[in-house]
Each structure stands twice: as C-alpha cells, then as structure tokens.
Design a protein around this motif. Structure first.
Motif, PDB file in Angstrom:
ATOM      1  N   ILE A  92       0.834  -1.204   0.000  1.00  0.00           N
ATOM      2  CA  ILE A  92       0.000   0.000   0.000  1.00  0.00           C
ATOM      3  C   ILE A  92       0.868   1.254   0.000  1.00  0.00           C
ATOM      4  CG2 ILE A  92      -1.600   1.364   1.411  1.00  0.00           C
ATOM      5  CD1 ILE A  92      -2.937  -1.344   2.132  1.00  0.00           C
ATOM      6  N   THR A  93       1.944   1.234   0.775  1.00  0.00           N
ATOM      7  CA  THR A  93       2.846   2.380   0.797  1.00  0.00           C
ATOM      8  C   THR A  93       3.463   2.605  -0.581  1.00  0.00           C
ATOM      9  OG1 THR A  93       3.350   1.988   3.120  1.00  0.00           O
ATOM     10  CG2 THR A  93       4.911   3.340   1.895  1.00  0.00           C
ATOM     11  N   PHE A  94       3.897   1.536  -1.223  1.00  0.00           N
ATOM     12  CA  PHE A  94       4.485   1.636  -2.564  1.00  0.00           C
ATOM     13  C   PHE A  94       3.460   2.148  -3.569  1.00  0.00           C
ATOM     14  CE2 PHE A  94       5.423  -0.195  -6.728  1.00  0.00           C
ATOM     15  CZ  PHE A  94       6.698   0.302  -6.935  1.00  0.00           C
ATOM     16  N   ILE A  95       2.271   1.571  -3.548  1.00  0.00           N
ATOM     17  CA  ILE A  95       1.230   1.974  -4.497  1.00  0.00           C
ATOM     18  C   ILE A  95       0.846   3.430  -4.275  1.00  0.00           C
ATOM     19  CG2 ILE A  95      -1.198   1.638  -5.119  1.00  0.00           C
ATOM     20  CD1 ILE A  95      -0.732  -1.365  -4.787  1.00  0.00           C
ATOM     21  N   ALA A  97       2.601   5.793  -3.161  1.00  0.00           N
ATOM     22  CA  ALA A  97       3.678   6.678  -3.596  1.00  0.00           C
ATOM     23  C   ALA A  97       3.729   6.812  -5.119  1.00  0.00           C
ATOM     24  CB  ALA A  97       5.009   6.162  -3.065  1.00  0.00           C
ATOM     25  N   PHE A  98       3.348   5.763  -5.837  1.00  0.00           N
ATOM     26  CA  PHE A  98       3.549   5.763  -7.286  1.00  0.00           C
ATOM     27  C   PHE A  98       2.290   5.573  -8.122  1.00  0.00           C
ATOM     28  CE2 PHE A  98       7.531   4.242  -5.375  1.00  0.00           C
ATOM     29  CZ  PHE A  98       8.384   5.236  -5.842  1.00  0.00           C
ATOM     30  N   LEU A  99       1.133   5.347  -7.508  1.00  0.00           N
ATOM     31  CA  LEU A  99      -0.068   5.007  -8.274  1.00  0.00           C
ATOM     32  C   LEU A  99      -0.478   6.097  -9.256  1.00  0.00           C
ATOM     33  CD1 LEU A  99      -2.284   2.968  -8.838  1.00  0.00           C
ATOM     34  CD2 LEU A  99      -3.641   4.056  -7.076  1.00  0.00           C
ATOM     35  N   SER A 100      -0.378   7.335  -8.836  1.00  0.00           N
ATOM     36  CA  SER A 100      -0.823   8.401  -9.739  1.00  0.00           C
ATOM     37  C   SER A 100      -0.041   8.373 -11.048  1.00  0.00           C
ATOM     38  CB  SER A 100      -0.698   9.758  -9.062  1.00  0.00           C
ATOM     39  OG  SER A 100       0.660  10.026  -8.755  1.00  0.00           O
ATOM     40  N   ASN A 101       1.170   7.841 -11.021  1.00  0.00           N
ATOM     41  CA  ASN A 101       1.974   7.749 -12.233  1.00  0.00           C
ATOM     42  C   ASN A 101       1.560   6.568 -13.116  1.00  0.00           C
ATOM     43  OD1 ASN A 101       3.475   9.887 -11.251  1.00  0.00           O
ATOM     44  ND2 ASN A 101       5.031   8.573 -10.357  1.00  0.00           N
ATOM     45  N   PHE A 102       0.875   5.568 -12.544  1.00  0.00           N
ATOM     46  CA  PHE A 102       0.596   4.337 -13.281  1.00  0.00           C
ATOM     47  C   PHE A 102      -0.884   4.009 -13.459  1.00  0.00           C
ATOM     48  CE2 PHE A 102       4.715   3.590 -11.174  1.00  0.00           C
ATOM     49  CZ  PHE A 102       5.502   3.397 -12.293  1.00  0.00           C
ATOM     50  N   GLN A 103      -1.787   4.711 -12.805  1.00  0.00           N
ATOM     51  CA  GLN A 103      -3.184   4.292 -12.786  1.00  0.00           C
ATOM     52  C   GLN A 103      -3.840   4.281 -14.167  1.00  0.00           C
ATOM     53  OE1 GLN A 103      -4.981   6.937 -10.029  1.00  0.00           O
ATOM     54  NE2 GLN A 103      -5.076   8.657 -11.432  1.00  0.00           N
ATOM     55  N   ASP A 104      -3.369   5.079 -15.081  1.00  0.00           N
ATOM     56  CA  ASP A 104      -3.952   5.088 -16.417  1.00  0.00           C
ATOM     57  C   ASP A 104      -3.212   4.185 -17.401  1.00  0.00           C
ATOM     58  OD1 ASP A 104      -5.940   6.900 -15.667  1.00  0.00           O
ATOM     59  OD2 ASP A 104      -4.604   8.607 -15.996  1.00  0.00           O
ATOM     60  N   PRO A 106      -2.379   1.092 -19.413  1.00  0.00           N
ATOM     61  CA  PRO A 106      -3.184  -0.085 -19.809  1.00  0.00           C
ATOM     62  C   PRO A 106      -2.638  -1.401 -19.241  1.00  0.00           C
ATOM     63  CG  PRO A 106      -2.621   1.248 -21.734  1.00  0.00           C
ATOM     64  CD  PRO A 106      -1.901   1.844 -20.575  1.00  0.00           C
ATOM     65  N   ILE A 107      -1.335  -1.502 -19.114  1.00  0.00           N
ATOM     66  CA  ILE A 107      -0.753  -2.733 -18.553  1.00  0.00           C
ATOM     67  C   ILE A 107      -1.199  -2.909 -17.104  1.00  0.00           C
ATOM     68  CG2 ILE A 107       1.421  -3.853 -17.883  1.00  0.00           C
ATOM     69  CD1 ILE A 107       2.679  -2.514 -20.387  1.00  0.00           C
ATOM     70  N   VAL A 108      -1.188  -1.840 -16.334  1.00  0.00           N
ATOM     71  CA  VAL A 108      -1.610  -1.896 -14.926  1.00  0.00           C
ATOM     72  C   VAL A 108      -3.096  -2.237 -14.848  1.00  0.00           C
ATOM     73  CG1 VAL A 108      -1.896  -0.547 -12.810  1.00  0.00           C
ATOM     74  CG2 VAL A 108       0.217  -0.342 -14.145  1.00  0.00           C
ATOM     75  N   ARG A 109      -3.915  -1.601 -15.669  1.00  0.00           N
ATOM     76  CA  ARG A 109      -5.359  -1.887 -15.669  1.00  0.00           C
ATOM     77  C   ARG A 109      -5.619  -3.351 -16.036  1.00  0.00           C
ATOM     78  NH1 ARG A 109      -6.241   3.143 -18.512  1.00  0.00           N
ATOM     79  NH2 ARG A 109      -6.693   1.889 -20.345  1.00  0.00           N
ATOM     80  N   ASN A 110      -4.904  -3.852 -17.049  1.00  0.00           N
ATOM     81  CA  ASN A 110      -5.077  -5.249 -17.464  1.00  0.00           C
ATOM     82  C   ASN A 110      -4.581  -6.216 -16.390  1.00  0.00           C
ATOM     83  OD1 ASN A 110      -6.202  -4.450 -19.884  1.00  0.00           O
ATOM     84  ND2 ASN A 110      -4.272  -4.513 -20.991  1.00  0.00           N
ATOM     85  N   ALA A 111      -3.502  -5.845 -15.719  1.00  0.00           N
ATOM     86  CA  ALA A 111      -3.005  -6.692 -14.624  1.00  0.00           C
ATOM     87  C   ALA A 111      -4.047  -6.799 -13.520  1.00  0.00           C
ATOM     88  CB  ALA A 111      -1.698  -6.126 -14.063  1.00  0.00           C
ATOM     89  N   PHE A 112      -4.653  -5.672 -13.137  1.00  0.00           N
ATOM     90  CA  PHE A 112      -5.677  -5.712 -12.099  1.00  0.00           C
ATOM     91  C   PHE A 112      -6.905  -6.497 -12.542  1.00  0.00           C
ATOM     92  CE2 PHE A 112      -3.624  -1.899 -10.029  1.00  0.00           C
ATOM     93  CZ  PHE A 112      -3.254  -2.584  -8.889  1.00  0.00           C
ATOM     94  N   ALA A 113      -7.253  -6.426 -13.829  1.00  0.00           N
ATOM     95  CA  ALA A 113      -8.379  -7.213 -14.341  1.00  0.00           C
ATOM     96  C   ALA A 113      -8.058  -8.704 -14.240  1.00  0.00           C
ATOM     97  CB  ALA A 113      -8.681  -6.817 -15.785  1.00  0.00           C
ATOM     98  N   GLY A 114      -6.829  -9.091 -14.577  1.00  0.00           N
ATOM     99  CA  GLY A 114      -6.424 -10.495 -14.454  1.00  0.00           C
ATOM    100  C   GLY A 114      -6.422 -10.957 -13.014  1.00  0.00           C
ATOM    101  N   ILE A 115      -5.949 -10.105 -12.112  1.00  0.00           N
ATOM    102  CA  ILE A 115      -5.937 -10.440 -10.684  1.00  0.00           C
ATOM    103  C   ILE A 115      -7.363 -10.626 -10.180  1.00  0.00           C
ATOM    104  CG2 ILE A 115      -5.437  -9.518  -8.383  1.00  0.00           C
ATOM    105  CD1 ILE A 115      -2.885  -8.255  -9.645  1.00  0.00           C
ATOM    106  N   ALA A 116      -8.283  -9.780 -10.636  1.00  0.00           N
ATOM    107  CA  ALA A 116      -9.689  -9.888 -10.200  1.00  0.00           C
ATOM    108  C   ALA A 116     -10.274 -11.242 -10.586  1.00  0.00           C
ATOM    109  CB  ALA A 116     -10.517  -8.753 -10.788  1.00  0.00           C
ATOM    110  N   VAL A 117      -9.957 -11.732 -11.787  1.00  0.00           N
ATOM    111  CA  VAL A 117     -10.450 -13.041 -12.222  1.00  0.00           C
ATOM    112  C   VAL A 117      -9.853 -14.141 -11.350  1.00  0.00           C
ATOM    113  CG1 VAL A 117     -10.452 -14.698 -14.123  1.00  0.00           C
ATOM    114  CG2 VAL A 117     -10.902 -12.284 -14.575  1.00  0.00           C
ATOM    115  N   CYS A 118      -8.562 -14.046 -11.090  1.00  0.00           N
ATOM    116  CA  CYS A 118      -7.890 -15.041 -10.247  1.00  0.00           C
ATOM    117  C   CYS A 118      -8.496 -15.057  -8.842  1.00  0.00           C
ATOM    118  CB  CYS A 118      -6.397 -14.727 -10.183  1.00  0.00           C
ATOM    119  SG  CYS A 118      -5.482 -15.827  -9.089  1.00  0.00           S
ATOM    120  N   VAL A 119      -8.732 -13.890  -8.280  1.00  0.00           N
ATOM    121  CA  VAL A 119      -9.315 -13.795  -6.942  1.00  0.00           C
ATOM    122  C   VAL A 119     -10.709 -14.418  -6.930  1.00  0.00           C
ATOM    123  CG1 VAL A 119     -10.203 -12.159  -5.226  1.00  0.00           C
ATOM    124  CG2 VAL A 119      -7.914 -11.850  -6.182  1.00  0.00           C
ATOM    125  N   SER A 120     -11.476 -14.201  -7.979  1.00  0.00           N
ATOM    126  CA  SER A 120     -12.810 -14.819  -8.063  1.00  0.00           C
ATOM    127  C   SER A 120     -12.705 -16.337  -8.006  1.00  0.00           C
ATOM    128  CB  SER A 120     -13.517 -14.396  -9.356  1.00  0.00           C
ATOM    129  OG  SER A 120     -13.708 -13.010  -9.378  1.00  0.00           O
TER     130      SER A 120
END
Length: 181
Positions: A92-95, A97-104, A106-120
């Motif tokens: 959380i501390t890392f994110i 600090a750097f999320l505003s630089n990466f939130q848009d 596409p690789i990060v968005r796709n990674a989170f989409a893949g993680i969401a499927v795995c978590v399901s």
C-alpha cells in the motif's frame, strides 16, 4: 522465539501472495497451516474463520491472531497479526507513492483485471471447501437457504445471521437428541 519468528514468516508469506482478502486466503491457509505445518486441523481453521467473520476487523488478521495465539499465546497472536499485515503495509505504501503515475497505464489496468479473475476463482474454491465441510446434512442446507435468502432479501447484518445460525444449530442438535460436537 524461533516459533514466533516461524509464525510471523508463515503469515507474511501467505499475505504476500494472496490478493483478494481473507476469502481468497482460505485455500492458502489450509495448505500452509494444516497440510505443511500441521499446526491444526482443517475443521479448527474453519471454526476460526467462521468466528472471525462475526468479529470486527479484517477476517485474515483475526484468523492469524487466533492461530498465532493457539500456537504461542498472546505473543504468537501478535506475530501472526504482524505477519499478515506486513506485506499489505509495504504494498500500500508503494502503491500510494507511485499510483498516480501508473493508474492510467493499460498494462496496470489489465493486470488488475487479471488479478480480479484469479481472486474470483480463489474465492469460489473457498466457497466450495466451506460448503463441503459446513453443509453436511438437511439442517445445514436449511440454515444455508435461510441465511442466503435473509442476506439477499433483508440486508441483515452478518453478525445477526451468524449468531442466529449458531443458536439454531445448538437448539436443533439438542432437540434432535444429537451430541453437540
């Protein structure tokens, strides 16, 4: 001291590779605590899981505290709690600090989409495991149906449903003349 360190490291490792919270952690807990470490039975873990759902706070932290406390008392509970929250604090501390630089990105968005499927899938695995251990007779199916409908139709608090289910389980076993386990 060695066992406290082992408790801390075990929960730290589990938390570091578990995305999706406490529900997704159940299969990992079962494998690490029951099969690998042989610290307790699967039934005991499920009991801790059920109680933790009715307590305030994060389910995974509550379970880690219960397991740690059973192993080494209060220091063990603290070691379990610190182990389970450690990776989250770092991530959380890392994110933050750097999320505003990466939130848009596409690789990060796709990674989170893949993680969401795995978590399901992990959560579904937990649900199936809990079903096999918890819903073992007609009484279990009845309680499940009533609780499910109660949650969906009324929005009752999970605490109310857990307490009511516990009372129903005790009373129904007593009336049936069965021994309380």
């Amino acid at each position: 001291m060695r066992e406290l360190w082992e408790i801390f490291v075990s929960f730290f490792k589990m938390s570091a590779v578990t995305f999706g919270g406490g529900y997704a952690m159940l299969p990992i807990l079962q494998r690490e605590i029951v099969e690998t470490k042989k610290w307790m039975t699967e039934e005991r873990i499920i009991d801790y899981y059920a109680v933790s759902q009715g307590l305030p706070g994060i389910i995974a932290v509550n379970v880690a505290i219960f397991i740690g406390k059973e192993r080494k008392g209060i220091p063990g509970g603290i070691a379990g709690a610190l182990g389970i929250v450690g990776p989250c604090l770092f991530i959380i501390t890392f994110i933050a600090a750097f999320l505003s630089n990466f939130q848009d990105n596409p690789i990060v968005r796709n990674a989170f989409a893949g993680i969401a499927v795995c978590v399901s899938a992990l959560i579904l695995n937990s649900v199936i495991g809990l079903w096999k251990k918890g819903v073992v007779d007609k009484t279990g199916i009845t309680v499940f149906a009533i609780v499910f409908i109660g949650m969906m139709a009324t929005g009752l608090s999970p605490i109310v449903l857990i307490v009511a289910s516990a009372i129903f389980g005790i009373v129904s076993r007593k009336l049936a003349g069965g021994a309380l386990k």
